[in-house]
Scaffold this active site. Structure first.
Site, PDB file in Angstrom:
ATOM      1  N   CYS A   1       3.548  18.869  -7.616  1.00  0.00           N
ATOM      2  CA  CYS A   1       3.883  19.307  -6.267  1.00  0.00           C
ATOM      3  C   CYS A   1       5.043  20.300  -6.340  1.00  0.00           C
ATOM      4  CB  CYS A   1       4.211  18.119  -5.368  1.00  0.00           C
ATOM      5  SG  CYS A   1       5.915  17.576  -5.388  1.00  0.00           S
ATOM      6  N   GLU A   2       4.933  21.328  -5.548  1.00  0.00           N
ATOM      7  CA  GLU A   2       5.942  22.384  -5.621  1.00  0.00           C
ATOM      8  C   GLU A   2       7.237  22.009  -4.918  1.00  0.00           C
ATOM      9  OE1 GLU A   2       3.807  25.676  -3.971  1.00  0.00           O
ATOM     10  OE2 GLU A   2       4.705  25.430  -1.998  1.00  0.00           O
ATOM     11  N   HIS A   3       7.244  20.881  -4.231  1.00  0.00           N
ATOM     12  CA  HIS A   3       8.468  20.468  -3.538  1.00  0.00           C
ATOM     13  C   HIS A   3       9.371  19.619  -4.418  1.00  0.00           C
ATOM     14  CE1 HIS A   3       5.613  20.961   0.044  1.00  0.00           C
ATOM     15  NE2 HIS A   3       6.355  22.045  -0.051  1.00  0.00           N
ATOM     16  N   HIS A   4       8.789  18.831  -5.322  1.00  0.00           N
ATOM     17  CA  HIS A   4       9.585  17.926  -6.166  1.00  0.00           C
ATOM     18  C   HIS A   4       9.316  18.123  -7.652  1.00  0.00           C
ATOM     19  CE1 HIS A   4       9.156  15.858  -2.222  1.00  0.00           C
ATOM     20  NE2 HIS A   4      10.423  15.561  -2.422  1.00  0.00           N
TER      21      HIS A   4
ATOM     22  N   GLN B   1      -1.380  20.448  -2.333  1.00  0.00           N
ATOM     23  CA  GLN B   1      -2.792  20.098  -2.479  1.00  0.00           C
ATOM     24  C   GLN B   1      -3.690  20.902  -1.539  1.00  0.00           C
ATOM     25  OE1 GLN B   1      -3.540  15.850  -2.682  1.00  0.00           O
ATOM     26  NE2 GLN B   1      -5.625  16.136  -1.905  1.00  0.00           N
TER      27      GLN B   1
ATOM     28  N   HIS C   1       0.304  11.416  -4.991  1.00  0.00           N
ATOM     29  CA  HIS C   1       1.486  12.253  -5.181  1.00  0.00           C
ATOM     30  C   HIS C   1       2.650  11.390  -5.649  1.00  0.00           C
ATOM     31  CE1 HIS C   1       0.110  16.030  -3.059  1.00  0.00           C
ATOM     32  NE2 HIS C   1      -0.909  15.205  -2.975  1.00  0.00           N
TER      33      HIS C   1
ATOM     34  N   CYS D   1       5.639  12.053  -5.915  1.00  0.00           N
ATOM     35  CA  CYS D   1       6.854  12.194  -5.101  1.00  0.00           C
ATOM     36  C   CYS D   1       6.836  11.206  -3.954  1.00  0.00           C
ATOM     37  CB  CYS D   1       7.017  13.623  -4.600  1.00  0.00           C
ATOM     38  SG  CYS D   1       5.688  14.218  -3.570  1.00  0.00           S
TER      39      CYS D   1
HETATM   40 ZN   LIG Z   1       6.428  16.394  -3.557  1.00  0.00          ZN
END
Ligand SMILES: [Zn+2]
Length: 194
Positions: free
Chosen positions: A83-86, A124, A152, A154
């Site tokens: 995931c590009e956030h975490h 995703q 996920h 995260c």
């Molecule tokens: Zn994430």
């Protein structure tokens, strides 16, 4: 993709040492000495998608399909993404289907397309759309459907800690979006796997 701004292996290793210290450990202790090198090398593999254009896998097609004009569905393609956030793993499966016009692609190539777009920092929803659009653009079938179900990390390892929660995303194009029977047939074929 990042071109001339791509850091060297040594710079990547230094960054990993910083993160080890940030975690609270000592990167100079014996057990961690080779870790930055391993992490940098594993990143090269896990993010290999940046070095390829997954659309290339769809260029070679077969036109001798014996009049086959039904859905082609490849189910349970392993998805390993981040995931590009975490920057934490997203692990799941993709189901890919298309209704050929007059040519088909080798089935392993569908898995390669999924892998090529997965091995990047992703969300995703975008991953699902990119796979569908690549197949639609290059293969030009009557329609394409992509469903991804993934866990996920995260969300399951940190934050709300909801183990077993799966996110399902889908992208339908052409006949798989507009023709209810074709769409239902595709979704039934993906659900059978359970
Ligand atoms: Zn994430």
């Amino acid at each position: 993709m990042t071109g001339d701004t791509r850091p060297s292996q040594a710079e990547a290793e230094a960054a990993v040492r910083t993160l080890i210290r940030w975690a609270g450990d000592d990167p100079t202790r014996e057990g961690l000495l080779d870790t930055p090198g391993r992490v940098a090398r594993s990143y090269a593999e896990l993010f290999a998608g940046y070095a390829e254009d997954p659309r290339d896998y769809l260029e070679r097609t077969f036109e001798e399909v014996g009049g086959y004009d039904e859905l082609v569905v490849l189910s349970d393609i392993r998805v390993i993404s981040f995931c590009e956030h975490h920057m934490l793993p997203v692990v799941g499966v993709a189901h890919v289907g298309y209704l050929p016009t007059n040519r088909v692609v080798g089935i392993s190539k569908l898995a390669r397309v999924v892998q090529g777009f997965s091995r990047r920092l992703q969300i995703q929803e975008k991953l699902t759309a990119e796979i569908a659009e690549a197949i639609q653009d290059v293969l030009k079938p009557q329609g394409v459907g992509v469903v991804i179900e993934a866990e996920h990390s995260c969300m399951t390892l940190r934050g709300v800690k909801s183990p077993g929660a799966n996110l399902t995303t889908s992208r339908m194009m052409g006949a798989l979006r507009d023709d209810a029977r074709t769409r239902e047939e595709f979704l039934a074929l993906t659900r059978q796997r359970k």
